[in-house]
Design an enzyme around this catalytic site. Sequence first.
Site, short mmCIF file in Angstrom:
data_model
loop_
_atom_site.label_atom_id
_atom_site.label_comp_id
_atom_site.label_asym_id
_atom_site.label_seq_id
_atom_site.Cartn_x
_atom_site.Cartn_y
_atom_site.Cartn_z
N GLY A 124 38.74 56.80 46.06
CA GLY A 124 38.57 56.46 44.65
C GLY A 124 38.64 57.74 43.83
N ARG A 125 37.53 58.48 43.86
CA ARG A 125 37.40 59.69 43.05
C ARG A 125 38.59 60.65 43.21
NH1 ARG A 125 32.48 61.57 41.50
NH2 ARG A 125 31.52 60.36 43.16
N CYS A 180 19.84 57.81 21.55
CA CYS A 180 18.42 58.12 21.43
C CYS A 180 17.75 58.25 22.79
CB CYS A 180 17.73 57.06 20.59
SG CYS A 180 18.55 56.88 19.01
N ARG A 197 27.84 60.17 34.13
CA ARG A 197 27.64 61.05 35.28
C ARG A 197 26.67 62.21 35.03
NH1 ARG A 197 30.94 63.67 37.64
NH2 ARG A 197 30.24 63.27 39.74
N TYR A 232 34.69 57.18 37.75
CA TYR A 232 33.32 56.81 37.39
C TYR A 232 33.01 57.26 35.95
CZ TYR A 232 33.49 56.17 42.38
OH TYR A 232 33.89 55.76 43.62
N GLY A 274 35.56 58.78 49.73
CA GLY A 274 34.52 59.81 49.72
C GLY A 274 34.97 61.24 49.58
N TYR A 299 23.56 61.85 37.49
CA TYR A 299 23.50 62.71 38.68
C TYR A 299 23.35 64.19 38.33
CZ TYR A 299 26.51 58.72 40.21
OH TYR A 299 27.08 57.51 40.44
C1 LIG Z 1 32.92 53.69 46.15
C2 LIG Z 1 33.57 53.35 47.42
C3 LIG Z 1 34.75 53.99 47.80
C4 LIG Z 1 35.36 55.12 47.01
O1 LIG Z 1 34.61 56.27 47.10
P1 LIG Z 1 35.15 57.65 46.47
O2 LIG Z 1 34.07 58.61 46.74
O3 LIG Z 1 35.34 57.39 45.03
O4 LIG Z 1 36.41 57.99 47.16
C5 LIG Z 1 35.36 53.58 48.96
N1 LIG Z 1 34.83 52.58 49.72
C6 LIG Z 1 33.70 51.94 49.38
C7 LIG Z 1 33.18 50.86 50.23
C8 LIG Z 1 33.04 52.30 48.22
O5 LIG Z 1 31.89 51.68 47.88
#
Ligand SMILES: *Cc1c(COP(=O)(O)O)cnc(C)c1O
Length: 431
Positions: free
Chosen positions: A276-277, A343, A313, A372, A240, A317
């Site tokens: 992740g991000r 389109c 994205r 993403y 996150g 969003y």
């Molecule tokens: C998507 C997700 C992450 C990664 O989130 P980021 O914001 O990309 O760091 C981690 N854990 C779970 C369970 C997720 O669904």
Amino acid sequence: MHFFDYKGKNFYAEGVPVEKIIKEVGTPVYIYSHKTLTRHFQAYDQAFAAVPHLVCYSIKANSNIAVLKTFAEEGSGFDIVSGGELFRASKAGADPRKIVFSGVGKREDEIEYALKSNILMFNVESPQELRAIDKIAKRLKKKAGISIRVNPNVDPKTHPYISTGLKKNKFGIETEDAFREYVYAKNSLKNVVPMGIDCHIGSQITQLTPFVDALKKTTDLLARLRAEGLDIKYIDMGGGLGITYDKEEPPHPSKYGEAVMKGTKGLGVTLIFEPGRSMVGNAGILATRVVYIKQGTEKNFVIVDAAMNDLARPSLYGSYHAIKAVKANSKNEITADVVGPICESGDFLAKDRIIPEVKAGDALAVMSAGAYGFSMSSNYNTRPRAAEVLVRGKEFFVVRKRENLKDLIRGEELVPAVKKAAKAVRKGAKK
Ligand SMILES: *Cc1c(COP(=O)(O)O)cnc(C)c1O
């Protein structure tokens, strides 16, 4: 921090001119920087060097197996949300003992696959799932390590679509219910082993407070569970942490690390993170070429060959991605919508944006597209998905070929002609 920048007028990915890559590979193309990926992993790893920890890169942000292998070689574990991601992780040489499995709808075949692969643990998101895992583990004569994903009812102050830790979200189990489920699992379920608490509250979070608030609720629960005799060894903080797309100033992993270590001091737990991000976002760009310039009466449109199917994205969003010229030939600027060929009026990469003046044939780099981006891409409008390239120093590798026309209809079948089918019906009627 990333390794995309100008040398003179040319935009480079590490030691390779982006123009060189797109001449050879074509556009649109995702370009990832190996050095940025490893640097981001190390930033997390070093932030928690003082305590036992495991970084489990969240595969869904960017699931290319070459990216996964880059992290696996650094010692990273993985957070998966499907059997497909488990397959990718195994192809990339991941250590299954460093894999955690999240997601609200794990199917029986996926649970079985994960158990047979001997993953570290499941992040359980409902009472029914807990019982399903126990049942399947029993059939396979296995013990399943589990954490319950707790929904701490904390507002991560991010886009509503990527907020996950509020009561109204579908994720996790509310704290009191989670407590009951842990005790039930300990007393009544023989094939699950509660070993951790999991908490993932959302994505693109740019403040520390929501993490600290969620952690407090998690450690309170930990104390109660230990008092009940449960041997909880792991706290999984989820992912996150946000990145800079525009002017955001998210905390550095080291600051995040300080806050988390302060909140877990003396608890004797191994910390798990699922970033992740923040691992891949700034490590990738999407390179695209301008097809046409169109001057409307109210707006300029720069029509490019990348679209919402490649990078969803902005449409999904309303996200901001910086846009740069691959060759900085013009000092002039224009205000334009940068749009794709799809389109849909929602097909745009940027709106009312000041960008360098470009003409048809020029290339643009859409920044911070590593997370993403490709992983959310589709074939909408029957567009082949983009190629993916990994740059390492002065070398680059095509890590996913551009799809071709045959790929687009793979698995599709024509049905027998209607006439024949009608005849068959008549025959059937005679009998
Ligand atoms: C998507 C997700 C992450 C990664 O989130 P980021 O914001 O990309 O760091 C981690 N854990 C779970 C369970 C997720 O669904």
